[in-house]
Every structure is written in C-alpha cells, then in structure tokens.
Design a protein around this motif. Structure first.
Motif, mmCIF file in Angstrom:
data_model
loop_
_atom_site.group_PDB
_atom_site.id
_atom_site.type_symbol
_atom_site.label_atom_id
_atom_site.label_comp_id
_atom_site.label_asym_id
_atom_site.label_seq_id
_atom_site.Cartn_x
_atom_site.Cartn_y
_atom_site.Cartn_z
ATOM 1 N N PHE A 219 0.821 -1.207 0.000
ATOM 2 C CA PHE A 219 0.000 0.000 0.000
ATOM 3 C C PHE A 219 0.857 1.261 0.000
ATOM 4 C CE2 PHE A 219 -2.639 -3.358 1.672
ATOM 5 C CZ PHE A 219 -3.829 -3.169 0.984
ATOM 6 N N LEU A 220 1.938 1.222 -0.748
ATOM 7 C CA LEU A 220 2.852 2.355 -0.818
ATOM 8 C C LEU A 220 2.283 3.430 -1.740
ATOM 9 C CD1 LEU A 220 6.217 0.417 -1.178
ATOM 10 C CD2 LEU A 220 5.112 1.229 0.912
ATOM 11 N N THR A 221 2.461 4.686 -1.340
ATOM 12 C CA THR A 221 1.996 5.812 -2.149
ATOM 13 C C THR A 221 3.195 6.509 -2.781
ATOM 14 O OG1 THR A 221 2.122 7.457 -0.378
ATOM 15 C CG2 THR A 221 0.073 6.168 -0.526
ATOM 16 N N ASP A 222 2.913 7.535 -3.536
ATOM 17 C CA ASP A 222 3.973 8.329 -4.169
ATOM 18 C C ASP A 222 4.938 8.892 -3.133
ATOM 19 O OD1 ASP A 222 2.676 7.789 -6.522
ATOM 20 O OD2 ASP A 222 2.128 9.866 -6.961
ATOM 21 N N VAL A 223 4.419 9.216 -1.960
ATOM 22 C CA VAL A 223 5.266 9.765 -0.894
ATOM 23 C C VAL A 223 6.375 8.771 -0.542
ATOM 24 C CG1 VAL A 223 5.295 10.498 1.532
ATOM 25 C CG2 VAL A 223 3.425 11.216 0.032
ATOM 26 N N ALA A 224 6.021 7.504 -0.357
ATOM 27 C CA ALA A 224 7.010 6.476 -0.009
ATOM 28 C C ALA A 224 7.994 6.256 -1.155
ATOM 29 C CB ALA A 224 6.310 5.172 0.339
ATOM 30 N N GLU B 274 1.259 6.645 -12.205
ATOM 31 C CA GLU B 274 2.068 6.157 -13.328
ATOM 32 C C GLU B 274 3.365 6.956 -13.454
ATOM 33 O OE1 GLU B 274 3.117 3.547 -16.171
ATOM 34 O OE2 GLU B 274 1.339 3.389 -14.910
ATOM 35 N N VAL B 275 3.304 8.247 -13.180
ATOM 36 C CA VAL B 275 4.494 9.106 -13.271
ATOM 37 C C VAL B 275 5.562 8.647 -12.284
ATOM 38 C CG1 VAL B 275 5.358 11.445 -12.863
ATOM 39 C CG2 VAL B 275 3.230 11.102 -14.122
ATOM 40 N N ILE B 276 5.178 8.389 -11.055
ATOM 41 C CA ILE B 276 6.147 7.957 -10.034
ATOM 42 C C ILE B 276 6.671 6.565 -10.359
ATOM 43 C CG2 ILE B 276 6.443 7.349 -7.601
ATOM 44 C CD1 ILE B 276 6.412 10.349 -8.135
#
Length: 139
Positions: free
Chosen positions: A51-56, A84-86
C-alpha cells in the motif's frame, strides 16, 4: 519494519529481500529506508503488492540516490498506490542505476587489467635490464 531497517544497516549477506504482499504502508517504507542508506549488499528488493503511495516511492528514491555504494539492481514496486508518473520515475532510476553499476564494474576491470599489464611490463623491463647487464659484464 523498524527491526528490518536496522538489520539492513549492518547486513553483509542478504542479497534479495521479498516483501511482496505484506501490507506495507508508507511508514513501513520509511523504516525500511533507514537501512537502505548504508546497505552495500542488497541486489533485489520486491515491494510489490503493498500500500505504498507516491510519498514512499519518492522517499525511497531520495534515500537510494544518497547511497554511493548501492548494489541494488532490481526494485519492484508495481501494484501499489503509485501514480504512473512515479512508477516510471522508479523504473527510470533503476535502469540508470543498473547501467552505472555496469559501467563502474567495467572501469574497475579495465583498471585491474592495466595494473596487471603495467606490472608485467615492468617485470619484463627489469628482466631485460638484468640480461643486458649480464651480457655486458661477460664480454
């Protein structure tokens, strides 16, 4: 995850770490990244299906860029909560890093070969000098 992050700091044996489908969230990735700052042996890391987000992901990239001796060749992060960008940034970083590792390995190999060649050449010159001295001295 905190214990795992600390273990990665002193790890000298672990080369692959599969944390796929472990319900890891951003705070877990943050604790893991503590160990990634100094790790020199890990080559494969799978964080897929968490459940990783762009922040991680951004934090991991920032940490990985600081580790000059990083040996990581594969980091899987698909099937998380990443845009998709990250995801593309992570994949680009890994491709670039792998190419840098290959180039570094090639330079080190060439350097060893040059060192070996110059040592052999020096030994040949010394043998020729001794041979010339012996030839001159016997006349």
């Amino acid at each position: 995850m905190r214990v795992l992050g600390q273990a990665l700091l002193t790890n000298t044996n672990l080369t692959e770490l599969d944390l796929q489908s472990n319900v890891i969230r951003d705070d877990g990735a943050e604790q893991l990244s503590v160990g990634m700052v100094e790790n020199h042996t890990l080559k494969k890391l799978s964080l897929e299906d968490n459940f990783l987000t762009d922040v991680a992901a951004k934090m991991l990239l920032m940490i990985l860029e600081r580790n000059d001796d990083l040996q990581l060749r594969e980091m899987k992060v698909r099937n998380n909560l990443l845009t998709e960008v990250i995801l593309q940034q992570v994949e680009l970083y890994m491709r670039t890093h792998v190419n840098e590792l290959k180039a570094r390995k090639k330079r080190e190999k060439e350097k060893r070969q040059q060192s070996h060649s110059s040592t052999s050449l020096q030994g040949s010159k010394e043998r020729m000098s001794v041979s010339a001295a012996l030839t001159t001295g016997t006349r």
